[in-house]
Design an enzyme around this catalytic site. Structure first.
Site, PDB file in Angstrom:
ATOM      1  N   CYS A 158       3.705   1.663   2.622  1.00  0.00           N
ATOM      2  CA  CYS A 158       5.151   1.066   2.285  1.00  0.00           C
ATOM      3  C   CYS A 158       6.086   1.998   1.503  1.00  0.00           C
ATOM      4  CB  CYS A 158       4.867  -0.146   1.443  1.00  0.00           C
ATOM      5  SG  CYS A 158       3.794  -1.336   2.085  1.00  0.00           S
ATOM      6  N   CYS A 209       0.968  -1.095   0.114  1.00  0.00           N
ATOM      7  CA  CYS A 209       0.186  -0.010  -0.066  1.00  0.00           C
ATOM      8  C   CYS A 209       0.909   1.355   0.069  1.00  0.00           C
ATOM      9  CB  CYS A 209      -0.837   0.183   1.479  1.00  0.00           C
ATOM     10  SG  CYS A 209      -0.123   0.360   2.953  1.00  0.00           S
ATOM     11  N   ASP A 218       9.153  31.861 -29.105  1.00  0.00           N
ATOM     12  CA  ASP A 218      10.186  32.272 -30.133  1.00  0.00           C
ATOM     13  C   ASP A 218       9.789  32.288 -31.310  1.00  0.00           C
ATOM     14  OD1 ASP A 218      13.015  33.119 -30.648  1.00  0.00           O
ATOM     15  OD2 ASP A 218      13.339  31.237 -31.359  1.00  0.00           O
ATOM     16  N   ASP A 253      14.285  27.284 -28.930  1.00  0.00           N
ATOM     17  CA  ASP A 253      14.870  25.964 -29.267  1.00  0.00           C
ATOM     18  C   ASP A 253      15.826  25.512 -28.167  1.00  0.00           C
ATOM     19  OD1 ASP A 253      16.947  27.887 -28.803  1.00  0.00           O
ATOM     20  OD2 ASP A 253      17.448  28.490 -30.769  1.00  0.00           O
ATOM     21  N   ASP A 284      17.546  30.185 -26.175  1.00  0.00           N
ATOM     22  CA  ASP A 284      16.213  30.833 -25.290  1.00  0.00           C
ATOM     23  C   ASP A 284      16.435  29.996 -23.933  1.00  0.00           C
ATOM     24  OD1 ASP A 284      15.188  32.165 -27.330  1.00  0.00           O
ATOM     25  OD2 ASP A 284      14.627  30.083 -28.156  1.00  0.00           O
TER      26      ASP A 284
END
Length: 768
Positions: free
Chosen positions: A20, A17, A430, A651, A655
């Site tokens: 754990c 569960c 861009d 790109d 940027d």
């Protein structure tokens, strides 16, 4: 121990569960040298970063009461999958054994087939039933008791604890009532062997169904792994031989035939073909490939045959990077998932307290037989409260969402980006290479009187042959496409901010006689005809009359073209305009972003006239032009200061600061650059539809997570009070423990099934 930070993946066994998850994560983080550890409950794996060796990690997990093994590659993954399938079959066998014992006992009571406990024959029968149920607890439910015991010794509590306490208490009470019926009133003389057996059967069945459904969530990874062929055809000593993929070396020459998968990344050295790259990029149309082009391992060769040289092998291939990025994203946890984990980590201890309070309330205030009612209510609380569904709610949706994104060529690096993308209010684009193709091309040729397009382009391309400027490449390619032979110019000189000049040697007859060539003396002493190519400032500075061409140039600029004047010997020869064409699908993609309620902004270093022209073509809302690369990040910050949640698309190189500053950075690429560290999301193909798809998948995934969390919280919030007997005072209704067991088992299956609905996500992109 090495101090070099590495990433390891472990297969974790024994987790039952969400409680754990916290135990295993805390155990791994406590190992010296571990900097980060994340457990994926849905996949039953752990990702560990740091310098700790795998042996130390495995030992720590084992000591905590769980199983662990390192996952190194495809072979280990196959073994893990085989082990999970074997476990699935074991769960079905355990379900069948428990059902064989429990179903007759469950049906026999209401139908009056079973003897009463108060008779001698009844005691013998129920003792035999108790023995059969004990076998069920040992064979079909042994893993619950084993897990509960391990959790107890490590001072933890989990789902196993709840199931073991509930079914164990039912069996102990039932055997006590069977052996010593006089200890309790006649009304309390009831055995709950059928409840214990049926609960074990239902929980095992639920786990099996959950495991089967869970296997479908990782199909994207399985398909990616399956893309790589097992063998490769290499050329050695002039012979073509097939070898295992692991034996391919760098710089080795490989042959690919029609219909074969490309083995590794490389460069074509001979031949041509078309290659289906759809599984990596999401692009449905095959890409044409020729000598000098790059090919990616795992893609499918369609028509031709070619030789290529291996450039990246093994873990360095694009496909290997993609698989690793998808895995990391699937193992990451968004904020909403971390909240669920924190709740789950304290849930089981809280349930134990609620169970004790329930028992005491029923024992002291309940109707006769108080002990039976107290036992049934307590057992029902323990069984229904298991937080399995809560633990699965987030990771199972993340796995499917990230995998679905990968199918569309969208690589999401972390879960936070997946959650945040759906909250964006503004997308900043861009221009070059994002909205436009990023490859300038000749748009217009406007010759002056006495010139024609061919001679104009020949002279302009000949002049730019000595330049490395991107616009020069466009002129040279246009001349080559028309079969124009370039002239040999000398004395090339670049004039910063204006253009270029060179000399056309005297005596060359390729230029029209009407152009009126006259010899000039170059500064170095060489004679020739002066050629100028550049902007209006260059022409004015050299006293050249533009005539009516100035108005034509303004019209070109308004169409997002860059006009360049060409002059020969002080006389205007014409205009050559170059433009970076808008990608064919940019307008449709931006329309999809608008339809999603997003504001679209273009951020570019180009001049405002050109930027506005491009924006007008594709329907962009706002233009921020003439922005230096260093200032792009500041513009993104300014938008954020206005309260916008900003996604930046660029790109990934020029940027990078803006991508890092944005709430979500999208690096738009060509399908081979998968290691852009500045972005949260990498788009494998150069289309803005990838941004729209990523946002749509984000919204669908977060919506799915919220559905799962809501269902899980509602299930536990309503289930526990009802199990404790909240409806009894008004309606005399008490939940049967077997119904609680079935509901608990099916809650996890429901969560997994709901998450798998994401697999049917379809892009809104209109395909040709």
């Amino acid at each position: 121990m090495s101090e070099t930070a590495t990433s390891l993946r472990l297969s974790i066994g024994g987790m039952s569960c969400a409680g754990c998850v916290a135990t295993v994560e805390n155990t791994l983080r406590a190992v010296p040298g571990v900097s980060e550890a994340t457990v994926n409950f849905a996949e039953h794996t752990a990702s560990v970063t740091g310098s700790a060796p795998a042996e130390a990690l495995i030992a720590a997990v084992t000591q905590a009461g769980y199983e662990a093994a390192e996952l190194r590659g495809a072979e280990d993954e196959a073994q893990k999958e085989a082990a999970e399938m074997a476990h699935y079959r074991r769960l079905l066998r355990k379900t069948a054994v428990a059902a064989v014992v429990g179903v007759p006992l469950m049906l026999g009571g209401p139908l009056g087939w079973l003897p009463a406990l108060s008779t001698p024959s009844g005691q013998v029968f129920w003792l035999l039933a108790g023995g059969a149920t004990l076998f069920v607890l040992f064979y079909s439910g042994g893993h619950f008791f084993k897990g509960a015991w391990k959790a107890f010794w490590t001072h933890n509590a989990n789902m196993d604890t709840l199931v073991a306490l509930g079914t164990g208490a039912a069996w102990v009470y039932s055997i006590a009532v069977t052996v010593f019926p006089g200890l309790v009133p006649v009304l309390a003389q009831h055995a709950y062997f059928e409840a214990a057996a049926i609960i074990i059967a239902l929980i095992n069945l639920g786990s099996a169904l959950e495991m089967r459904a869970r296997g479908k969530t990782s199909e994207a990874i399985k398909r990616l792994i399956g893309l790589q062929p097992k063998t490769a055809r290499v050329v050695r000593d002039g012979r073509e031989i097939d070898i295992p993929i692991g034996e391919v070396g760098l710089q080795e020459t490989l042959r690919v035939r029609p219909g074969e998968k490309i083995a590794v990344d490389g460069i074509i050295i001979d031949g041509h073909s078309t290659v289906d790259e759809s599984m990596l990029t999401g692009e449905p149309l095959p890409a044409a490939k020729k000598a000098g082009d790059e090919v990616v391992g795992g893609t499918l060769n369609k028509s031709g045959t070619f030789l290529f040289q291996a450039k990246r092998i093994g873990k360095d291939t694009v496909l290997a990077h993609i698989i690793e990025m998808v895995r990391q994203a699937q193992n990451s946890k968004p904020a909403i998932g971390r909240l669920a984990d924190r709740v789950s980590s304290v849930f089981v201890p809280s349930v134990l307290i609620v169970a004790v309070v329930t028992f005491l309330v029923w024992f002291n205030l309940g109707p006769s037989p108080v002990l039976s009612y107290a036992l049934v209510a307590t057992m029902t609380v323990l069984i229904i409260a298991c937080p399995c569904a809560l633990g699965l709610a987030t990771p199972i949706s993340i796995m499917v969402g990230v995998g679905k994104a990968a199918e569309y060529g969208i690589l999401i690096r972390k879960g936070d980006a997946l959650q945040q993308a759906g909250r964006l209010t503004t997308v900043v684009l861009d221009k070059t290479g994002t909205v436009t193709a990023g490859r300038p091309a000749v748009a217009s040729l406007l010759p002056a009187p006495g010139w024609d397009e061919t001679r104009l382009l020949q002279l302009a391309a000949s002049l730019e042959a000595g330049s490395e400027h991107p616009l020069a490449e466009a002129l040279i390619e246009a001349a080559a496409a028309r079969g124009i032979v370039l002239l040999g110019l000398t004395g090339f000189e670049a004039i910063p901010g204006k253009g270029v000049r060179a000399l056309l040697p005297g005596g060359v007859q390729q230029i029209q006689e009407a152009a009126g060539l006259r010899q000039v003396q170059a500064p170095g002493g060489a004679a020739g005809h002066q050629v100028l190519l550049g902007n209006e400032g260059l022409m004015r500075g050299n006293g050249i009359d533009l005539g009516s061409l100035g108005r034509d140039a303004a019209t070109m600029a308004a169409r997002a073209e860059t006009p360049m004047y060409l002059a020969l010997d002080g006389t205007i020869a014409g205009i050559v305009s170059v433009s970076d064409p808008v990608k064919p699908d940019s307008r449709d993609a931006i329309s999809r972003l608008h339809a999603a309620g997003l504001r679209v902004v273009m951020l570019t270093g180009d001049n405002r006239v050109t930027a506005q022209a491009v924006a007008g073509q594709v329907g962009i809302d706002e233009v921020l032009a003439e922005v230096l690369p260093a200032e792009k990040s500041e513009q993104v910050a300014a938008l954020q200061a206005r309260g916008e949640i900003v996604g930046m698309v660029g790109d990934g190189i020029n940027d990078a600061p803006a991508l890092a500053r944005a709430d979500v950075g999208f690096a738009i690429g060509t399908g081979t650059d998968v290691a852009i560290e500045s972005a949260d999301v990498t788009l494998m193909r150069g289309s803005l539809h990838g941004v729209a798809d990523a946002i749509a998948i984000s919204k669908a995934t977060v919506r799915n997570i919220k559905q799962n969390l809501f269902g899980s919280f509602v299930y536990n919030s309503l289930g526990i009070p009802i199990a404790a007997g909240a409806l009894y005072p008004l309606f005399h209704l008490l939940l049967n423990p077997m119904i609680a067991g079935g509901a608990m088992a099916m809650s996890s299956f429901t969560v997994v099934s709901n998450a798998n609905r994401l697999r049917w996500f379809v892009s809104g992109e209109r395909r040709p």
